[in-house]
Design an enzyme around this catalytic site. Structure first.
Site, mmCIF file in Angstrom:
data_model
loop_
_atom_site.group_PDB
_atom_site.id
_atom_site.type_symbol
_atom_site.label_atom_id
_atom_site.label_comp_id
_atom_site.label_asym_id
_atom_site.label_seq_id
_atom_site.Cartn_x
_atom_site.Cartn_y
_atom_site.Cartn_z
ATOM 1 N N ALA A 14 0.823 -1.213 0.000
ATOM 2 C CA ALA A 14 0.000 0.000 0.000
ATOM 3 C C ALA A 14 0.854 1.258 0.000
ATOM 4 C CB ALA A 14 -0.930 -0.004 1.208
ATOM 5 N N GLU A 34 10.260 3.537 5.968
ATOM 6 C CA GLU A 34 10.322 2.075 6.043
ATOM 7 C C GLU A 34 11.245 1.660 7.178
ATOM 8 O OE1 GLU A 34 10.326 -1.849 5.918
ATOM 9 O OE2 GLU A 34 8.877 -0.606 4.843
ATOM 10 N N ALA A 35 10.803 0.671 7.969
ATOM 11 C CA ALA A 35 11.622 0.197 9.083
ATOM 12 C C ALA A 35 12.805 -0.636 8.607
ATOM 13 C CB ALA A 35 10.769 -0.626 10.051
ATOM 14 N N HIS A 470 -2.027 -13.919 5.209
ATOM 15 C CA HIS A 470 -3.043 -13.064 4.599
ATOM 16 C C HIS A 470 -3.854 -12.310 5.642
ATOM 17 C CE1 HIS A 470 -3.179 -16.218 1.091
ATOM 18 N NE2 HIS A 470 -2.106 -15.434 1.025
#
Length: 533
Positions: A14, A34-35, A470
């Site tokens: 996303a 972003e980690a 999921h």
């Protein structure tokens, strides 16, 4: 003055889509956080390299579920990507839209923006499909999609078995007919290389001067002042870091991390937050609730070694396959996790399929200490219910962002899910019993014919089942006041804060979640840009 207009947390499926879309307007100053680190490792881009990547802690969040009876009284790994591209850099690359009816149901719950009309358009715009433009696919978008080019007697027999079961053979299993169907699975693979969200969306966008990408930042919390989000706080290289947003913060950290960030920010179930000493900013009991996950069971059958791909993944065959991949980006190492898929109804009166089979012409040696194929020929089928009704939860255990949250999966806690398990397993067995596939089968090896009664099949599910990576639903969208986010994905009661990832799904939208996450994010960008104007 804020350094950025939009701060996006999480460079996964996303977040990369939103960064691509929002930065198309040069007036928007966009920050993507972003980690993890960069995605340069060759095994990320080699499709069959996922077997190595999924066991490399450098690229993963090591989330674990709590032990429960249905998971054989053990915790299960729910690995998530911790790298540019997020889980799209470590997943099985299956590209499944989900039935049109699911999105129309979503529109009933959360508003007309999520109807199939809009989501179909999102798919058409974001896809660059091998088959070109179609009723529900695009041929010119940034995300390249291909079909498996591997065909053999065994794979053709596996598809033919579905036709014998009454399924329609489809060239594109994502054609929007909502019917029972079987075919070769679309994959996020192009010219032998994985097409992660970072490859498809960040690579063309990162040259834009108005897009900044920062890696190695673990976001602790969202900063809220007087009911409005002003930015995010976290740590980079051991030091405190703060990033401010003039317009919005968009949480795209995923089903596990997004609710955890909200809870650490004081947004969530008030009693739980107070017990951890977190000041309550907004009491939203549903943050972390409504957790849904597919729990499949991999079934396996033995066949002649010459029919199976197993020989391409062991010994001399493996060496040959790897060398061919690095020389040509072709061959067995260029394939996805599953080559074929089937969507079916467990009862004929159902309006749309409720079961999914994912199939491949190789089989795993589950008794080996590390991942490898069996020493003889075989194939595998993973089967699960498409839209599970069981609901789990995710709650932080402390204020420390390095402390993984408590995950209660609660698999098969709903009676309808429990009742579906023997039905699904028996469907897979009937499927394999169809000609010409049955003539190739020597024996069922997993779980095995000794698991026959309902109770025995449930025991096999308990022992051999696994979470399919999921998970969704923990920040569900809806028009009701109990929903975490509204129809525009705004967090209720907090200005300037949206959640855009699989956590907003009220229910499972598809049998695999990467495609609907990207479509939801594409549509969310439409909404953000529309409201900004």
């Amino acid at each position: 003055m804020s350094d950025y207009d939009y701060v996006i947390v999480g460079a996964g499926a996303a977040g990369c889509v939103l960064a691509y879309r929002l930065s198309q307007d040069p007036a928007n100053r966009v920050l993507l956080i972003e980690a993890g680190g960069g995605d340069g490792h060759p095994f990320i881009h080699m499709p069959k390299g996922l077997g190595k990547i999924l066991f490399n802690p450098r690229f993963l969040w090591p989330f674990m579920t709590e032990p429960e009876a249905v998971s054989n009284d053990t915790g299960e790994s729910w690995a998530r990507g911790r790298v540019l591209g997020g889980s799209s850099a470590v997943n099985g690359m299956v590209w499944v839209h989900g039935e049109a009816a699911n999105y129309d149901r979503l529109a009933e719950l959360a508003g007309a923006d999520w109807s199939w009309t809009h989501i179909r358009q999102a798919y058409c715009e974001l896809e660059g499909h091998q088959l070109g433009d179609g009723p529900a696919r695009g041929g010119k978008g940034p995300l390249r999609i291909s079909l498996s080019d591997y065909r053999s007697r065994l794979t053709e027999a596996m598809v033919a078995a579905g036709v014998a079961m009454g399924l329609k053979r489809a060239e594109d299993v994502n054609d929007p007919e909502d019917g029972e169907r079987v075919g070769y699975a679309p994959r996020t693979i192009w010219r032998g290389r994985r097409q992660s969200a970072a490859t498809a969306f960040l690579r063309p966008a990162r040259r834009r001067p108005n897009l900044t990408i920062v890696t190695g930042v673990t976001v602790d919390r969202v900063a809220v002042e007087n009911g409005r989000t002003t930015g995010v706080e976290g740590r980079k290289d051991g030091a405190a870091a703060r990033y401010t947003a003039a317009k919005e913060v968009l949480l795209c950290a995923g089903t596990i991390a997004s609710p955890a960030i909200l809870q650490r920010s004081g947004i969530g179930p008030a009693a739980s937050l107070r017990s951890l000493g977190i000041p309550v900013v907004r009491d939203l009991p549903a943050v972390g609730a409504n957790l849904r996950e597919h729990r499949g069971i991999v079934m396996q059958w033995k066949v002649d070694d010459r029919l199976s791909q197993n020989r391409d993944y062991r010994g001399v065959g493996l060496v040959r396959s790897v060398l061919r991949y690095f020389a040509q980006h072709k061959g067995p190492m260029a394939g996805g996790a599953y080559d074929m898929g089937a969507w079916f109804k467990t009862r004929p009166e159902l309006p749309i399929p409720d079961g999914q089979l994912l199939m491949s012409p190789y089989s795993f040696d589950y008794g080996a200490p590390s991942l490898r194929v069996e020493p003889s020929g075989g194939f595998n089928i993973c089967v699960y219910k498409l839209r599970p009704d069981s609901q789990g939860s995710i709650l932080i255990r402390s204020r420390d962002p390095a402390d993984p949250p408590v995950i209660h999966a609660r698999y098969a806690s709903d009676e309808s899910d429990r009742a579906s398990i023997p039905v699904l397993v028996r469907y897979a067995r009937r499927y394999v019993a169809q000609a010409p596939l049955r003539d190739m089968v020597i024996a069922e090896t997993r779980p095995g014919p000794e698991f026959e009664t309902d109770a025995q099949i449930f025991e096999a599910y308990r022992r051999f089942g696994y979470g399919n990576y999921h998970a969704c639903g923990t920040c569900r969208m809806g028009s009701d006041e109990d929903a975490v986010v509204d129809g525009a994905l705004n967090v209720r009661g907090v200005q300037g804060l949206r959640v855009v990832d699989a956590s907003v799904f009220p229910f499972m939208l598809a049998g695999n979640t990467q495609a609907p996450v990207m479509a939801i994010a594409w549509r969310a960008a439409d909404i953000v840009l529309r409201e900004s104007r």
